[in-house]
Each structure stands twice: as structure tokens, then as C-alpha cells.
Design a protein around this motif. Structure first.
Motif, PDB file in Angstrom:
ATOM      1  N   ARG A  84       0.760  -1.157   0.262  1.00 46.07           N
ATOM      2  CA  ARG A  84      -0.177  -0.305  -0.244  1.00 46.07           C
ATOM      3  C   ARG A  84       0.506   1.259   0.077  1.00 46.07           C
ATOM      4  O   ARG A  84       1.359   1.603   1.285  1.00 46.07           O
ATOM      5  CB  ARG A  84      -0.526   0.258   1.028  1.00 46.07           C
ATOM      6  N   PRO A  85       1.451   2.252  -1.095  1.00 51.89           N
ATOM      7  CA  PRO A  85       2.206   2.993  -1.419  1.00 51.89           C
ATOM      8  C   PRO A  85       1.515   4.072  -0.420  1.00 51.89           C
ATOM      9  O   PRO A  85       0.156   4.401   0.015  1.00 51.89           O
ATOM     10  CB  PRO A  85       1.521   3.063  -2.456  1.00 51.89           C
ATOM     11  N   GLY A  86       2.583   4.791   0.154  1.00 50.20           N
ATOM     12  CA  GLY A  86       2.552   5.782   1.186  1.00 50.20           C
ATOM     13  C   GLY A  86       2.418   4.938   2.786  1.00 50.20           C
ATOM     14  O   GLY A  86       2.197   6.042   3.587  1.00 50.20           O
ATOM     15  N   LEU A 120      14.916   3.967  -5.385  1.00 50.96           N
ATOM     16  CA  LEU A 120      13.700   2.756  -5.285  1.00 50.96           C
ATOM     17  C   LEU A 120      12.790   3.582  -4.804  1.00 50.96           C
ATOM     18  O   LEU A 120      12.608   4.521  -4.152  1.00 50.96           O
ATOM     19  CB  LEU A 120      14.871   2.388  -3.894  1.00 50.96           C
ATOM     20  N   LEU A 121      11.454   2.842  -5.477  1.00 50.52           N
ATOM     21  CA  LEU A 121      10.480   3.005  -5.314  1.00 50.52           C
ATOM     22  C   LEU A 121       9.333   3.343  -3.611  1.00 50.52           C
ATOM     23  O   LEU A 121       8.917   4.152  -3.443  1.00 50.52           O
ATOM     24  CB  LEU A 121       9.293   2.475  -6.311  1.00 50.52           C
ATOM     25  N   VAL A 237      11.397  -6.553 -15.280  1.00 54.65           N
ATOM     26  CA  VAL A 237       9.981  -6.341 -14.815  1.00 54.65           C
ATOM     27  C   VAL A 237       9.301  -7.243 -15.547  1.00 54.65           C
ATOM     28  O   VAL A 237       7.907  -7.702 -15.285  1.00 54.65           O
ATOM     29  CB  VAL A 237       9.097  -4.739 -15.418  1.00 54.65           C
ATOM     30  N   GLN A 238       8.541  -7.211 -16.640  1.00 50.63           N
ATOM     31  CA  GLN A 238       7.999  -8.366 -17.535  1.00 50.63           C
ATOM     32  C   GLN A 238       7.821  -9.945 -17.486  1.00 50.63           C
ATOM     33  O   GLN A 238       7.112 -10.214 -17.334  1.00 50.63           O
ATOM     34  CB  GLN A 238       8.070  -7.853 -19.114  1.00 50.63           C
ATOM     35  N   GLY A 239       9.223  -9.610 -17.058  1.00 49.67           N
ATOM     36  CA  GLY A 239      10.083 -11.614 -16.813  1.00 49.67           C
ATOM     37  C   GLY A 239       9.668 -11.647 -14.877  1.00 49.67           C
ATOM     38  O   GLY A 239       8.680 -12.514 -15.253  1.00 49.67           O
ATOM     39  N   MET A 240       9.133 -11.032 -14.557  1.00 46.34           N
ATOM     40  CA  MET A 240       8.795 -10.944 -13.213  1.00 46.34           C
ATOM     41  C   MET A 240       7.163 -10.982 -13.549  1.00 46.34           C
ATOM     42  O   MET A 240       6.441 -11.770 -12.870  1.00 46.34           O
ATOM     43  CB  MET A 240       9.226 -10.273 -12.303  1.00 46.34           C
ATOM     44  N   VAL A 241       6.430 -10.010 -14.132  1.00 45.14           N
ATOM     45  CA  VAL A 241       5.062 -10.500 -14.374  1.00 45.14           C
ATOM     46  C   VAL A 241       5.151 -11.427 -14.857  1.00 45.14           C
ATOM     47  O   VAL A 241       4.087 -12.466 -14.649  1.00 45.14           O
ATOM     48  CB  VAL A 241       4.773  -9.320 -14.801  1.00 45.14           C
ATOM     49  N   GLY A 242       5.602 -11.749 -15.673  1.00 43.69           N
ATOM     50  CA  GLY A 242       4.965 -13.727 -16.813  1.00 43.69           C
ATOM     51  C   GLY A 242       5.747 -14.571 -15.428  1.00 43.69           C
ATOM     52  O   GLY A 242       5.554 -15.957 -15.419  1.00 43.69           O
ATOM     53  N   VAL A 252       8.456  -2.595  -7.617  1.00 36.93           N
ATOM     54  CA  VAL A 252       9.103  -2.343  -6.839  1.00 36.93           C
ATOM     55  C   VAL A 252      11.047  -3.112  -6.695  1.00 36.93           C
ATOM     56  O   VAL A 252      11.600  -2.858  -6.518  1.00 36.93           O
ATOM     57  CB  VAL A 252       8.564  -2.561  -5.458  1.00 36.93           C
ATOM     58  N   PHE A 253      10.565  -4.413  -6.849  1.00 37.87           N
ATOM     59  CA  PHE A 253      11.742  -5.231  -6.612  1.00 37.87           C
ATOM     60  C   PHE A 253      13.046  -4.844  -8.695  1.00 37.87           C
ATOM     61  O   PHE A 253      14.094  -4.970  -7.939  1.00 37.87           O
ATOM     62  CB  PHE A 253      11.282  -6.490  -7.288  1.00 37.87           C
ATOM     63  N   ALA A 254      12.820  -4.152  -9.247  1.00 38.11           N
ATOM     64  CA  ALA A 254      13.448  -3.937 -10.097  1.00 38.11           C
ATOM     65  C   ALA A 254      13.642  -2.470  -9.784  1.00 38.11           C
ATOM     66  O   ALA A 254      15.004  -1.991 -10.523  1.00 38.11           O
ATOM     67  CB  ALA A 254      12.350  -3.515 -11.635  1.00 38.11           C
ATOM     68  N   SER A 255      13.344  -1.829  -9.409  1.00 38.42           N
ATOM     69  CA  SER A 255      13.796  -0.832  -9.447  1.00 38.42           C
ATOM     70  C   SER A 255      14.839  -1.043  -7.727  1.00 38.42           C
ATOM     71  O   SER A 255      15.507   0.248  -7.878  1.00 38.42           O
ATOM     72  CB  SER A 255      12.845   0.227  -8.082  1.00 38.42           C
ATOM     73  N   ILE A 256      14.729  -2.007  -7.781  1.00 34.89           N
ATOM     74  CA  ILE A 256      16.216  -2.136  -6.758  1.00 34.89           C
ATOM     75  C   ILE A 256      17.364  -2.312  -7.872  1.00 34.89           C
ATOM     76  O   ILE A 256      18.769  -1.547  -7.261  1.00 34.89           O
ATOM     77  CB  ILE A 256      16.477  -3.295  -5.930  1.00 34.89           C
TER      78      ILE A 256
END
Length: 299
Positions: A84-86, A120-121, A237-242, A252-256
Motif C-alpha cells: 500500500r504505497p505511502g 527505489l520506489l 519487470v515483464q520477466g517477473m510479471v511473466g 518495486v523489485f526492478a527499482s532495486i
């Protein structure tokens, strides 16, 4: 009055290591320690040792008021509300306000390296919490900017050992990561330190590594070759979504990786040794100790 040390998130992995080092390494009497958690029923072993166990929920002001009562030094371990952002920042601000109301003398908080202007998000959660602590009336505070744990490598190692490929968007960026247990030891030392200061520590390992260097060490320990494949962030991102991750979580993970690539986790400091008097465990030693776990990940 004898100082009371309170640790939130006490049933979590980091909270458990902090409590271990408070009792075993720093030699604090169990009766001077308060372990607080949303799941106090998971802390029966600590209660048996004489640690005072309290329920605390950062979404419940009354629980925080009761938990923080008589605590002179309070450690706020950042919550895991990343979905939940924020919301995590709201929780932390509420905890800081409760600590102020309770008359806490020294507040400690687990943050991240260089949260300002980070890609980082969830970095704004940490930046905002640090700002709220600095603006508070609490007499002394310690910000502990923790680098990534060695243990986080397991999240990448599993898929990498299964497929032989580690997909990375971090380029040649490095991570000066550190063992979770070492973070717990340093936090315990900061908790017991006599201070009326307002200080920030950045806790890192003694060396930094690219994903390619990490992959090579995991390969050696597991006996399976891993090729680190550079991909753009969107491809990651698309690989993780897949692979089944919800897209917001994947981002979030990709922003790492973006942060690693920008050098946000590469700085090495001597703050761990300054707090503990010892050197941090090396990444190589940790990887070797996990050889069995890595081998078990190979199909």
C-alpha cells in the motif's frame, strides 16, 4: 530507573537477531528488554527468558501507547507494508508520535542507504520517516541506514540456479551488502550505547560486488554455472510479471536494480566496526556457508 529497551517487529527475522544480540552479546538483562510485535504469541521463548512481551500494531494508536510505556530507548524496525504505497510512512509517523507522547529518550530507526532522490520506489517511506524523526521532540535519535542483507541474494539465486541465468538491470553497479545477523549486532550495540546525540550510521559490508561477481561466487559454491544476463529495467519487470508477480511488486523489485546501477548501495563505511568493535562477516564466507542451500535449489 533502569533503562528499558524496546524492540518493535520482534517476531521478524531482524528483530530476532537484535534481541539475540541485546541479550547474548551486549549482556542486557532480560528484564530490561521489551519485545513488541503484532504477533506476541510468537514470542513465548523470549517471555520464558524473562523478556517483557507486548503487543504493538502501528495501525492502532492505543496499542503503541501501551507498548511504549516506560520504555526509554525504542527501536522502530520499518514495517513490511509495501503493498500500500505511502501506508508505511503513515505507520512510522504514528509510531514516532507515540514515542514522543510516551517520553522516549532515545529513538532508533532502520532505514536504507541514501534515501533522498533514490530511484527505489519505497525510498520516500524512509526519507519521510527520517524527516519526521528529525522534526520530533525526542532528545536523542539514531538512524541506521542498513545496506541489503546477504540473505536477499537468495531471492535471485533460486531462479538463477534453476535456469542458469541471472537477469540483471543493474549493469556494473555494486552492492556493499552485509549479513542480517551483523545488522542485528550493530543495532543492539547502538541501543545500549549511552548517547544524547542525533546520529546516522550507514551499515555496510567491507566489500562491494556486482551481480556478475555475486553470480560467480554462487556458481562456485553450488557447482552450477550461472550466466548474468543484462536486460533493460522494463524487460526485468515483464520477466517477473511473466513468472507470476503482480506488476506493482515487480516494479518495486526492478527499482532495486535501478538503484544498484546508480551506485546507491555501493558505498562502504566503517560504521559497523565503529559500533561493534569487530569486522563484518565477508560475503565469500557467507556464500560458502550456504553451499548446501544453493545446491538444493538446483532442479
Amino acid at each position: 530507573m533502569t533503562a528499558k529497551y524496546l524492540v518493535t517487529g520482534a517476531s521478524g527475522q531482524l528483530g530476532q537477531r537484535v534481541l539475540h544480540h541485546l541479550l547474548a552479546t551486549s549482556g542486557v538483562a532480560a528484564g530490561d528488554v521489551i519485545a513488541a510485535s503484532r504477533k506476541p504469541e510468537q514470542l513465548a521463548d523470549l517471555a520464558e527468558k524473562g523478556v517483557l512481551v507486548r503487543r504493538v500494531d502501528f495501525d492502532d494508536a492505543a496499542s503503541m501507547e501501551a507498548a511504549f510505556a516506560e520504555a526509554e530507548k525504542v527501536l522502530i524496525i520499518s514495517t513490511d507494508s509495501l503493498d500500500r504505497p505511502g501506508h508505511r510512512l503513515v505507520q512510522h509517523r504514528a509510531a514516532i508520535a507515540s514515542a514522543e507522547k510516551a517520553g522516549v529518550k532515545h529513538l532508533l530507526y532502520t532505514s536504507m542507504p541514501e534515501p533522498a532522490n533514490s530511484p527505489l520506489l519505497f525510498a520516500p517511506d524512509h526519507e519521510g520517516t527520517e524527516a519526521a524523526i528529525a522534526a520530533s521532540s525526542i532528545p536523542a535519535w539514531t538512524i541506521l541506514r542498513n545496506n541489503w542483507y546477504f540473505e536477499n541474494v537468495m531471492m535471485s539465486a533460486g531462479p538463477a540456479l534453476a535456469s542458469g541465468h541471472w537477469y540483471s538491470a543493474a549493469g556494473n553497479g555494486k552492492v556493499a551488502h552485509i549479513a542480517r545477523d551483523d545488522i542485528g549486532r550493530a543495532i543492539a550495540a547502538a541501543l545500549v550505547a549511552a548517547t544524547d546525540a542525533k546520529v546516522t550510521y550507514t551499515l555496510t559490508g567491507a566489500s562491494s560486488y556486482t551481480h556478475a561477481e555475486m553470480g560467480a561466487l554462487v556458481s562456485k559454491a553450488s557447482g552450477k554455472d550461472i550466466a548474468v544476463i543484462d536486460v533493460p529495467v522494463e524487460g526485468l519487470v515483464q520477466g517477473m510479471v511473466g513468472a507470476g508477480l503482480p506488476e506493482p511488486v515487480a516494479r518495486v523489485f526492478a527499482s532495486i536494480d535501478t538503484m544498484v546501477g546508480s551506485g546507491g548501495l555501493s558505498r562502504i563505511t566503517g560504521d559497523f566496526k565503529a559500533l561493534t568493535g569487530v569486522e563484518p562477516q565477508s560475503f565469500e564466507t557467507w556464500v560458502e556457508s550456504q553451499a548446501g542451500a544453493f545446491k538444493s535449489m538446483i532442479p
